[in-house]
Design a protein around this motif. Structure first.
Motif, PDB file in Angstrom:
ATOM      1  N   GLY A   5      -6.376   5.622   0.965  1.00 25.22           N
ATOM      2  CA  GLY A   5      -6.398   5.212   2.359  1.00 25.22           C
ATOM      3  C   GLY A   5      -5.284   4.233   2.634  1.00 25.22           C
ATOM      4  N   VAL A   6      -5.192   3.873   3.894  1.00 20.30           N
ATOM      5  CA  VAL A   6      -4.144   2.966   4.340  1.00 20.30           C
ATOM      6  C   VAL A   6      -4.800   1.762   4.994  1.00 20.30           C
ATOM      7  CG1 VAL A   6      -2.150   2.696   5.864  1.00 20.30           C
ATOM      8  CG2 VAL A   6      -2.557   4.881   4.730  1.00 20.30           C
ATOM      9  N   VAL A   7      -4.341   0.591   4.612  1.00 19.05           N
ATOM     10  CA  VAL A   7      -4.817  -0.637   5.245  1.00 19.05           C
ATOM     11  C   VAL A   7      -3.691  -1.145   6.145  1.00 19.05           C
ATOM     12  CG1 VAL A   7      -4.090  -2.157   3.351  1.00 19.05           C
ATOM     13  CG2 VAL A   7      -5.944  -2.859   4.850  1.00 19.05           C
ATOM     14  N   LEU A   8      -4.079  -1.722   7.255  1.00 16.55           N
ATOM     15  CA  LEU A   8      -3.134  -2.191   8.259  1.00 16.55           C
ATOM     16  C   LEU A   8      -3.238  -3.709   8.364  1.00 16.55           C
ATOM     17  CD1 LEU A   8      -1.209  -1.421  10.580  1.00 16.55           C
ATOM     18  CD2 LEU A   8      -3.219  -1.130  12.009  1.00 16.55           C
ATOM     19  N   ALA A   9      -2.198  -4.405   7.911  1.00 23.02           N
ATOM     20  CA  ALA A   9      -2.151  -5.868   7.996  1.00 23.02           C
ATOM     21  C   ALA A   9      -1.215  -6.228   9.149  1.00 23.02           C
ATOM     22  CB  ALA A   9      -1.669  -6.472   6.683  1.00 23.02           C
ATOM     23  N   ARG A  31      -7.883  -7.293  -0.580  1.00 19.41           N
ATOM     24  CA  ARG A  31      -9.247  -6.907  -0.982  1.00 19.41           C
ATOM     25  C   ARG A  31      -9.468  -5.397  -0.848  1.00 19.41           C
ATOM     26  NH1 ARG A  31     -10.050 -11.792   1.461  1.00 19.41           N
ATOM     27  NH2 ARG A  31     -10.650 -10.909   3.473  1.00 19.41           N
ATOM     28  N   ALA A  32      -8.911  -4.782   0.200  1.00 18.76           N
ATOM     29  CA  ALA A  32      -9.060  -3.337   0.395  1.00 18.76           C
ATOM     30  C   ALA A  32      -8.378  -2.565  -0.737  1.00 18.76           C
ATOM     31  CB  ALA A  32      -8.490  -2.921   1.745  1.00 18.76           C
ATOM     32  N   VAL A  33      -7.212  -3.009  -1.150  1.00 16.87           N
ATOM     33  CA  VAL A  33      -6.498  -2.344  -2.239  1.00 16.87           C
ATOM     34  C   VAL A  33      -7.224  -2.577  -3.559  1.00 16.87           C
ATOM     35  CG1 VAL A  33      -4.350  -2.336  -3.579  1.00 16.87           C
ATOM     36  CG2 VAL A  33      -4.263  -2.375  -1.075  1.00 16.87           C
ATOM     37  N   ARG A  34      -7.604  -3.820  -3.803  1.00 17.45           N
ATOM     38  CA  ARG A  34      -8.307  -4.162  -5.035  1.00 17.45           C
ATOM     39  C   ARG A  34      -9.624  -3.399  -5.150  1.00 17.45           C
ATOM     40  NH1 ARG A  34      -8.590 -10.244  -5.242  1.00 17.45           N
ATOM     41  NH2 ARG A  34      -6.382 -10.220  -5.702  1.00 17.45           N
ATOM     42  N   GLY A  35     -10.290  -3.201  -4.014  1.00 17.49           N
ATOM     43  CA  GLY A  35     -11.577  -2.506  -4.006  1.00 17.49           C
ATOM     44  C   GLY A  35     -11.461  -0.992  -4.002  1.00 17.49           C
ATOM     45  N   ALA A  41      -0.293   0.208   2.273  1.00 15.75           N
ATOM     46  CA  ALA A  41      -0.469  -0.798   3.317  1.00 15.75           C
ATOM     47  C   ALA A  41       0.736  -0.829   4.237  1.00 15.75           C
ATOM     48  CB  ALA A  41      -0.672  -2.174   2.700  1.00 15.75           C
ATOM     49  N   PHE A  42       0.460  -0.892   5.521  1.00 17.44           N
ATOM     50  CA  PHE A  42       1.468  -1.238   6.509  1.00 17.44           C
ATOM     51  C   PHE A  42       1.323  -2.736   6.727  1.00 17.44           C
ATOM     52  CE2 PHE A  42       0.856   3.245   7.899  1.00 17.44           C
ATOM     53  CZ  PHE A  42       2.168   3.670   7.734  1.00 17.44           C
ATOM     54  N   VAL A  43       2.390  -3.473   6.550  1.00 15.71           N
ATOM     55  CA  VAL A  43       2.356  -4.930   6.684  1.00 15.71           C
ATOM     56  C   VAL A  43       3.364  -5.341   7.750  1.00 15.71           C
ATOM     57  CG1 VAL A  43       2.711  -7.138   5.504  1.00 15.71           C
ATOM     58  CG2 VAL A  43       1.751  -5.188   4.247  1.00 15.71           C
ATOM     59  N   HIS A  44       2.894  -6.056   8.762  1.00 13.14           N
ATOM     60  CA  HIS A  44       3.813  -6.536   9.791  1.00 13.14           C
ATOM     61  C   HIS A  44       4.690  -7.637   9.203  1.00 13.14           C
ATOM     62  CE1 HIS A  44       5.422  -8.198  13.475  1.00 13.14           C
ATOM     63  NE2 HIS A  44       5.086  -7.049  14.048  1.00 13.14           N
ATOM     64  N   ALA A  45       5.971  -7.607   9.524  1.00 14.94           N
ATOM     65  CA  ALA A  45       6.939  -8.540   8.949  1.00 14.94           C
ATOM     66  C   ALA A  45       6.616 -10.000   9.250  1.00 14.94           C
ATOM     67  CB  ALA A  45       8.344  -8.214   9.454  1.00 14.94           C
ATOM     68  N   GLU A  46       5.949 -10.268  10.351  1.00 13.31           N
ATOM     69  CA  GLU A  46       5.649 -11.651  10.743  1.00 13.31           C
ATOM     70  C   GLU A  46       4.198 -12.037  10.478  1.00 13.31           C
ATOM     71  OE1 GLU A  46       7.806 -13.950  11.759  1.00 13.31           O
ATOM     72  OE2 GLU A  46       9.330 -12.452  11.344  1.00 13.31           O
ATOM     73  N   LEU A  47       3.533 -11.354   9.585  1.00  6.84           N
ATOM     74  CA  LEU A  47       2.118 -11.591   9.327  1.00  6.84           C
ATOM     75  C   LEU A  47       1.850 -13.033   8.913  1.00  6.84           C
ATOM     76  CD1 LEU A  47      -0.616 -10.031   9.135  1.00  6.84           C
ATOM     77  CD2 LEU A  47      -0.165  -9.859   6.690  1.00  6.84           C
ATOM     78  N   PRO A  48       1.020 -13.742   9.691  1.00  9.89           N
ATOM     79  CA  PRO A  48       0.714 -15.120   9.298  1.00  9.89           C
ATOM     80  C   PRO A  48      -0.280 -15.141   8.135  1.00  9.89           C
ATOM     81  CG  PRO A  48      -0.256 -14.597  11.445  1.00  9.89           C
ATOM     82  CD  PRO A  48       0.444 -13.369  10.952  1.00  9.89           C
ATOM     83  N   PRO A  49      -0.433 -16.183   7.397  1.00  5.19           N
ATOM     84  CA  PRO A  49       0.325 -17.409   7.541  1.00  5.19           C
ATOM     85  C   PRO A  49       1.602 -17.417   6.713  1.00  5.19           C
ATOM     86  CG  PRO A  49      -1.413 -17.772   5.950  1.00  5.19           C
ATOM     87  CD  PRO A  49      -1.536 -16.342   6.434  1.00  5.19           C
ATOM     88  N   ARG A  58       2.107  -9.656  -2.653  1.00  3.75           N
ATOM     89  CA  ARG A  58       0.719  -9.669  -3.144  1.00  3.75           C
ATOM     90  C   ARG A  58       0.156  -8.259  -3.232  1.00  3.75           C
ATOM     91  NH1 ARG A  58      -2.473 -13.559   0.650  1.00  3.75           N
ATOM     92  NH2 ARG A  58      -4.186 -12.872  -0.661  1.00  3.75           N
ATOM     93  N   LEU A  59       0.444  -7.434  -2.225  1.00  4.13           N
ATOM     94  CA  LEU A  59      -0.081  -6.067  -2.220  1.00  4.13           C
ATOM     95  C   LEU A  59       0.589  -5.195  -3.277  1.00  4.13           C
ATOM     96  CD1 LEU A  59      -0.379  -5.809   1.617  1.00  4.13           C
ATOM     97  CD2 LEU A  59      -2.265  -5.421   0.012  1.00  4.13           C
ATOM     98  N   ALA A  60       1.901  -5.327  -3.419  1.00  6.25           N
ATOM     99  CA  ALA A  60       2.611  -4.546  -4.437  1.00  6.25           C
ATOM    100  C   ALA A  60       2.113  -4.909  -5.837  1.00  6.25           C
ATOM    101  CB  ALA A  60       4.117  -4.764  -4.316  1.00  6.25           C
ATOM    102  N   ALA A  61       1.783  -6.176  -6.042  1.00  4.99           N
ATOM    103  CA  ALA A  61       1.256  -6.611  -7.342  1.00  4.99           C
ATOM    104  C   ALA A  61      -0.083  -5.941  -7.647  1.00  4.99           C
ATOM    105  CB  ALA A  61       1.110  -8.131  -7.374  1.00  4.99           C
ATOM    106  N   GLN A  62      -0.785  -5.498  -6.601  1.00  3.41           N
ATOM    107  CA  GLN A  62      -2.059  -4.794  -6.778  1.00  3.41           C
ATOM    108  C   GLN A  62      -1.859  -3.278  -6.900  1.00  3.41           C
ATOM    109  OE1 GLN A  62      -5.127  -6.220  -7.175  1.00  3.41           O
ATOM    110  NE2 GLN A  62      -3.970  -8.133  -7.213  1.00  3.41           N
ATOM    111  N   GLY A  63      -0.597  -2.836  -6.829  1.00  5.75           N
ATOM    112  CA  GLY A  63      -0.290  -1.422  -6.973  1.00  5.75           C
ATOM    113  C   GLY A  63      -0.214  -0.646  -5.674  1.00  5.75           C
TER     114      GLY A  63
END
Length: 192
Positions: A5-9, A31-35, A41-49, A58-63
């Motif tokens: 699946g795909v998670v949207l951050a 948590r979604a990737v780990r679980g 994952a789609f990650v917005h470039a300006e994702l806070p914090p 962090r996500l790439a480290a989870q594979g």
């Protein structure tokens, strides 16, 4: 590889991917990737914090296959994202480009849009934030170091009103919503 699946951050609500559930923060994406609920994952470039590049790391480290979206067409941001483990980097936030980016990321391929950003990075001519004037670059470096406008004015010997004007121009040129976002973008590019 089967797709979990795909998670949207995304904190902006602008990234569109119908198959993803509701947008989450960086921690929720990890948590979604780990679980096992997501493999990409789609990650917005300006994702806070911490910013999208840090979340991508962090996500790439989870594979996870990571696609950084909403990224400015800046070679230094691209370099930081690729070092962090993103496999696709694009300024697009919806449509067919995201589909291609996801497929590339899942296959371990590289996709970068616009291509001129990658060419600039590879040529070694990549100057971070090439549209900025030298004074705007000075102000941006101060924002990256965590200085607020009054402190920047004192450090650079400028009037507070002048610094505020430079910050407004920077936000427009970098297409970011606020000074904190500009500072994060600059830090990702190695300033500050």
């Amino acid at each position: 590889m089967t797709s979990a699946g795909v998670v949207l951050a995304d904190h902006t609500g602008t990234v569109r991917w119908p198959a993803a559930g509701p947008a989450v923060d960086a921690g929720g994406a990890v948590r979604a990737v780990r679980g096992g609920r997501a493999d990409a994952a789609f990650v917005h470039a300006e994702l806070p914090p911490e910013g999208g590049v840090a979340a991508a790391r962090r996500l790439a480290a989870q594979g996870a296959a990571v696609v950084l979206v909403g990224a400015a067409a800046d070679p230094s941001v691209l370099a930081a994202a690729l070092r962090a483990g993103a496999r696709a980097v694009t300024h697009e936030v919806r449509g067919e480009v995201l589909e291609l980016a996801l497929a590339a990321a899942r296959e371990g391929e590289l996709l970068v849009t616009p291509a001129s950003t990658l060419r600039a990075l590879l040529s070694g001519d990549a100057e971070p934030f090439p549209t900025l004037t030298p004074r705007e670059r000075d102000v941006l470096a101060q924002l990256a170091a965590g200085a607020d406008p009054p402190r920047i004015a004192g450090r650079l010997g400028l009037a507070s009103k002048t610094v505020r004007r430079h910050v407004r121009v920077l936000l427009a040129k970098l297409d970011v919503p606020d000074a904190d976002s500009a500072g994060r973008l600059a830090r990702a590019a190695g300033l500050g």
